[in-house]
Design a protein around this motif. Structure first.
Motif, mmCIF file in Angstrom:
data_model
loop_
_atom_site.group_PDB
_atom_site.id
_atom_site.type_symbol
_atom_site.label_atom_id
_atom_site.label_comp_id
_atom_site.label_asym_id
_atom_site.label_seq_id
_atom_site.Cartn_x
_atom_site.Cartn_y
_atom_site.Cartn_z
ATOM 1 N N GLY A 188 0.769 -1.235 0.000
ATOM 2 C CA GLY A 188 0.000 0.000 0.000
ATOM 3 C C GLY A 188 0.798 1.281 0.000
ATOM 4 N N THR A 189 2.124 1.216 -0.206
ATOM 5 C CA THR A 189 2.930 2.437 -0.226
ATOM 6 C C THR A 189 3.794 2.474 -1.478
ATOM 7 O OG1 THR A 189 4.844 1.477 0.951
ATOM 8 C CG2 THR A 189 3.065 2.415 2.292
ATOM 9 N N PHE A 190 4.181 3.675 -1.861
ATOM 10 C CA PHE A 190 5.177 3.873 -2.913
ATOM 11 C C PHE A 190 6.203 4.890 -2.411
ATOM 12 C CE2 PHE A 190 6.786 6.411 -6.532
ATOM 13 C CZ PHE A 190 7.594 5.427 -7.064
ATOM 14 N N PRO A 191 7.504 4.501 -2.333
ATOM 15 C CA PRO A 191 8.015 3.150 -2.563
ATOM 16 C C PRO A 191 7.428 2.144 -1.575
ATOM 17 C CG PRO A 191 9.800 4.761 -2.452
ATOM 18 C CD PRO A 191 8.559 5.439 -1.959
ATOM 19 N N GLY A 192 7.617 0.850 -1.889
ATOM 20 C CA GLY A 192 7.189 -0.195 -0.984
ATOM 21 C C GLY A 192 8.022 -0.202 0.279
ATOM 22 N N PRO A 193 7.712 -1.078 1.224
ATOM 23 C CA PRO A 193 8.458 -1.126 2.477
ATOM 24 C C PRO A 193 9.930 -1.458 2.241
ATOM 25 C CG PRO A 193 7.056 -3.056 2.242
ATOM 26 C CD PRO A 193 6.669 -2.120 1.149
ATOM 27 N N THR A 194 10.787 -0.850 3.045
ATOM 28 C CA THR A 194 12.219 -1.139 2.977
ATOM 29 C C THR A 194 12.510 -2.388 3.799
ATOM 30 O OG1 THR A 194 12.805 1.191 2.683
ATOM 31 C CG2 THR A 194 14.520 -0.281 3.520
ATOM 32 N N ILE A 195 12.970 -3.419 3.125
ATOM 33 C CA ILE A 195 13.342 -4.657 3.808
ATOM 34 C C ILE A 195 14.819 -4.551 4.185
ATOM 35 C CG2 ILE A 195 13.597 -7.154 3.574
ATOM 36 C CD1 ILE A 195 11.251 -7.065 1.621
ATOM 37 N N LEU B 16 9.889 12.797 -8.520
ATOM 38 C CA LEU B 16 9.471 12.306 -7.219
ATOM 39 C C LEU B 16 10.681 11.737 -6.480
ATOM 40 C CD1 LEU B 16 6.261 10.256 -8.197
ATOM 41 C CD2 LEU B 16 6.394 12.683 -7.563
ATOM 42 N N VAL B 17 10.785 12.030 -5.201
ATOM 43 C CA VAL B 17 11.783 11.412 -4.339
ATOM 44 C C VAL B 17 11.031 10.711 -3.219
ATOM 45 C CG1 VAL B 17 13.856 11.732 -2.960
ATOM 46 C CG2 VAL B 17 13.417 13.248 -4.904
ATOM 47 N N ASN B 18 11.191 9.412 -3.145
ATOM 48 C CA ASN B 18 10.425 8.588 -2.199
ATOM 49 C C ASN B 18 8.923 8.829 -2.343
ATOM 50 O OD1 ASN B 18 12.844 7.596 -1.312
ATOM 51 N ND2 ASN B 18 12.799 8.597 0.684
ATOM 52 N N GLY B 19 8.497 9.056 -3.581
ATOM 53 C CA GLY B 19 7.076 9.199 -3.868
ATOM 54 C C GLY B 19 6.506 10.582 -3.682
ATOM 55 N N ALA B 20 7.339 11.576 -3.368
ATOM 56 C CA ALA B 20 6.855 12.941 -3.149
ATOM 57 C C ALA B 20 7.449 13.880 -4.205
ATOM 58 C CB ALA B 20 7.225 13.435 -1.757
ATOM 59 N N PRO B 21 6.662 14.840 -4.709
ATOM 60 C CA PRO B 21 7.162 15.745 -5.740
ATOM 61 C C PRO B 21 8.092 16.815 -5.162
ATOM 62 C CG PRO B 21 4.895 16.306 -5.171
ATOM 63 C CD PRO B 21 5.239 15.067 -4.397
ATOM 64 N N TRP B 22 9.324 16.848 -5.644
ATOM 65 C CA TRP B 22 10.307 17.871 -5.261
ATOM 66 C C TRP B 22 10.278 18.150 -3.747
ATOM 67 C CZ3 TRP B 22 6.546 19.374 -9.102
ATOM 68 C CH2 TRP B 22 6.952 19.146 -10.415
ATOM 69 N N ILE C 132 14.715 8.115 -6.612
ATOM 70 C CA ILE C 132 14.439 9.255 -7.487
ATOM 71 C C ILE C 132 13.851 8.739 -8.795
ATOM 72 C CG2 ILE C 132 15.383 11.327 -8.553
ATOM 73 C CD1 ILE C 132 17.771 11.091 -6.638
ATOM 74 N N VAL C 133 12.661 9.232 -9.140
ATOM 75 C CA VAL C 133 11.988 8.802 -10.360
ATOM 76 C C VAL C 133 11.329 10.006 -11.012
ATOM 77 C CG1 VAL C 133 11.516 6.525 -9.345
ATOM 78 C CG2 VAL C 133 9.735 8.286 -9.298
ATOM 79 N N ASP C 134 10.896 9.818 -12.259
ATOM 80 C CA ASP C 134 10.069 10.825 -12.930
ATOM 81 C C ASP C 134 8.741 10.183 -13.306
ATOM 82 O OD1 ASP C 134 11.316 9.182 -14.829
ATOM 83 O OD2 ASP C 134 11.207 10.699 -16.395
ATOM 84 N N ARG C 135 7.687 10.971 -13.239
ATOM 85 C CA ARG C 135 6.346 10.508 -13.576
ATOM 86 C C ARG C 135 5.583 11.672 -14.219
ATOM 87 N NH1 ARG C 135 8.681 6.476 -12.476
ATOM 88 N NH2 ARG C 135 8.051 4.772 -11.074
ATOM 89 N N ALA C 136 4.410 11.365 -14.784
ATOM 90 C CA ALA C 136 3.500 12.379 -15.324
ATOM 91 C C ALA C 136 2.078 12.013 -14.914
ATOM 92 C CB ALA C 136 3.621 12.468 -16.845
ATOM 93 N N PHE C 137 1.216 13.035 -14.794
ATOM 94 C CA PHE C 137 -0.099 12.844 -14.193
ATOM 95 C C PHE C 137 -1.198 13.430 -15.075
ATOM 96 C CE2 PHE C 137 3.020 12.729 -10.861
ATOM 97 C CZ PHE C 137 2.584 11.731 -10.004
#
Length: 530
Positions: A101-108, A276-282, A238-243
């Protein structure tokens, strides 16, 4: 499905014409003597949703759950793959495919020498495959691209799940229904790894929609060093996305995932206009005036990053690299900028005590423009009081003897050409991927030289064991090629020689481009070990 989505043999027939023009553009770029890691051609998707101003959203830290069970030298985790509506852009809800239920997923978090078992339950509507990127893992838990885990209570047939795939022949994967258990022996050095979906033909779409998370491995060597720990040890995906306007993720493929491929404008790879860094924009993160360990991962489908601190600390060289894909370097390297290709990881230390109290330190992407030029910001505490910081970066990091492979002892040199090959499309050595067909065989315990040659922008990933870069374009390794690597950035016209030695596990493993759209369009190959 839109008429412009390329699928099956049609997508490869298109690549024989349309992609040739894209490749030509890449080669022309190379001819102008630009740096080998320049941004691949192709424009980014443009978001329709209102975007927040940078540095308004706090940096999330992915959760790190305790194991469900710890017994007999084994730590057991449970992950549920499911849809979740997440607030990524403020005020909007985005449906993501997630781990727990999270992005990123849980850190193992695992410990070297102690087995980790991860049970995955698939509550999505599509089959999945999980690959531990950087894991030294037996074949049956490596995430082979047709070892599908079918959805719980799904009526989807395996034949439907494989629809649109070329050249399957009589090959069938190891199919699980509802749940699958992955076993990771963890007989390897401490490193920053990550896990992500690896389903044949659909990796790009699944990762874009959220199926990625960190897996960190510790050991005595790493813990014996006085490196930053606890809240000052931060993984950064760190990723890039579009909405779309309603906050949903924009991706130029079949939204129902009935056919692999992307639209004609994005065969070079899909890029977005939101970082996005850890799923949050900037995002923004407040730090004390001390040293921080940042575990950098480029989890993008295709976008390259060239990261820099703005302002740089007095004297420069503020990015102190202590590790690469496969763990600690022998000695730290100091950089003003860091280039990250898709799939690469860099462990760095930033000493914020070099800045004046209250300094706002932006992390910039020198390969970006407009909205993709900003990444995140660190706000240094305004307090002038001294902060206790006993963390250090020693002059010597890794001491293990196995940190070196001797190229002179190589028993074979093998060449792998990553290129476009007429009707076959994106290929390795002129062959589009076919499961079960090995491009080469390697004997366990022997050192080989693998020569990668590229006519385009590719990020090359090798499963099972890391490698050491011997040379780039016939010269010394580049500034970002040091240490143990499992992913290497390549530009048009480049040749990279690596020394590799596979150990412990026989079977079929993967060599592929980590441009996820290239991977989905058949730029993969099996190699087998014996």
């Amino acid at each position: 499905m839109g008429a412009n989505v390329i699928r099956g043999i049609d997508r490869r027939r298109f690549l024989a014409t349309g992609a040739a023009a894209v490749i030509g553009a890449g080669v022309a770029t190379r001819a102008t003597a630009l740096a080998p890691a320049d941004v691949p051609p192709g424009g980014a998707l443009r978001s329709k949703a209102p975007l927040p101003r940078p540095y308004q959203v706090p940096l999330p830290i992915p959760p790190a759950p305790r194991p469900l069970q710890t017994a007999g030298g084994t730590d057991t985790f449970q992950i549920v793959q499911r849809e979740a509506k997440l607030e990524i852009l403020p005020g909007l809800r985005t449906t993501c495919w997630t781990y727990n239920g999270t992005f990123p997923g849980p850190t193992i978090i695992s410990r070297s020498g102690r087995r980790t078992v991860v049970r995955h339950r698939n509550e999505l509507s599509q089959p999945t495959v999980v690959h531990l990127h950087g894991g030294h893992t037996p074949q049956d838990s490596d995430g082979y691209p047709i070892d599908l885990t079918m959805p719980v209570n799904s009526r989807l047939s395996v034949e439907d799940a494989m629809a649109g795939m070329d050249d399957m022949g009589e090959t069938h994967g190891n199919i699980a229904y509802g749940e699958r258990t992955y076993t990771y022996p963890m007989q390897q050095r401490a490193s920053t790894m990550w896990y992500h979906d690896h389903r044949m033909g659909y990796t790009g779409s699944a990762v874009w929609h959220g199926m990625a998370g960190f897996h960190l491995l510790t050991d005595d060597e790493d813990e014996a060093l006085a490196l930053p720990r606890g809240e000052r040890d931060i993984p950064l995906m760190i990723v890039d996305r579009a909405f779309e306007a309603d906050g949903s993720l924009m991706y130029p493929g079949d939204p129902n995932m009935h056919s692999p491929g992307v639209s004609r404008n994005h065969t070079a790879g899909v890029q977005g206009d939101v970082i996005l860094v850890n799923g949050a924009p900037w995002p923004v993160h407040r730090v004390q005036r001390g040293r921080y360990r940042l575990r950098l991962l480029n989890g993008s489908n295709v976008r390259y990053f060239k990261l820099a601190l703005d302002p740089p600390p007095p004297g420069g060289k503020g990015l102190v690299q202590i590790g690469s894909d496969g763990g600690l370097l022998e000695r730290p390297l100091r950089h003003d900028t860091l280039r990250l290709a898709p799939g690469e990881r860099f462990d760095i230390v930033v000493d914020f005590s070099r800045y004046r109290p209250g300094t706002k330190v932006r992390v910039l992407n020198r390969f970006g423009s407009r909205t993709t030029a900003d990444v995140m910001r660190f706000d240094v505490s305004p307090s002038t009081r001294a902060v206790h910081d006993d963390a250090r970066v020693p002059d010597r990091l890794a001491l293990r003897a196995e940190s070196v492979l001797d190229p002179a002892k190589a028993v074979a040199t093998r060449t792998f050409e990553f290129r476009h090959s007429g009707r076959a499309g994106w290929t390795i050595n002129g062959e589009a991927y076919r499961p079960g067909r090995s491009l080469t065989r390697a004997k366990l315990g022997t050192t080989e030289i693998w020569r990668f040659k590229s006519v385009f922008f590719h990020s090359i990933h090798v499963h099972l064991d890391p490698f050491r870069v011997v040379s780039r374009n016939g010269k010394a390794p580049g500034p970002f090629d040091h240490g143990w690597k499992d992913t290497i950035a390549m530009g048009p016209g480049e040749t990279v020689d690596v020394a590799v030695r596979f150990t412990d596990y026989t079977g079929h493993f993967m060599l592929h481009c980590h441009n996820l759209e290239h991977e989905d369009m058949a730029m993969m190959a099996d190699f087998s070990t014996y």
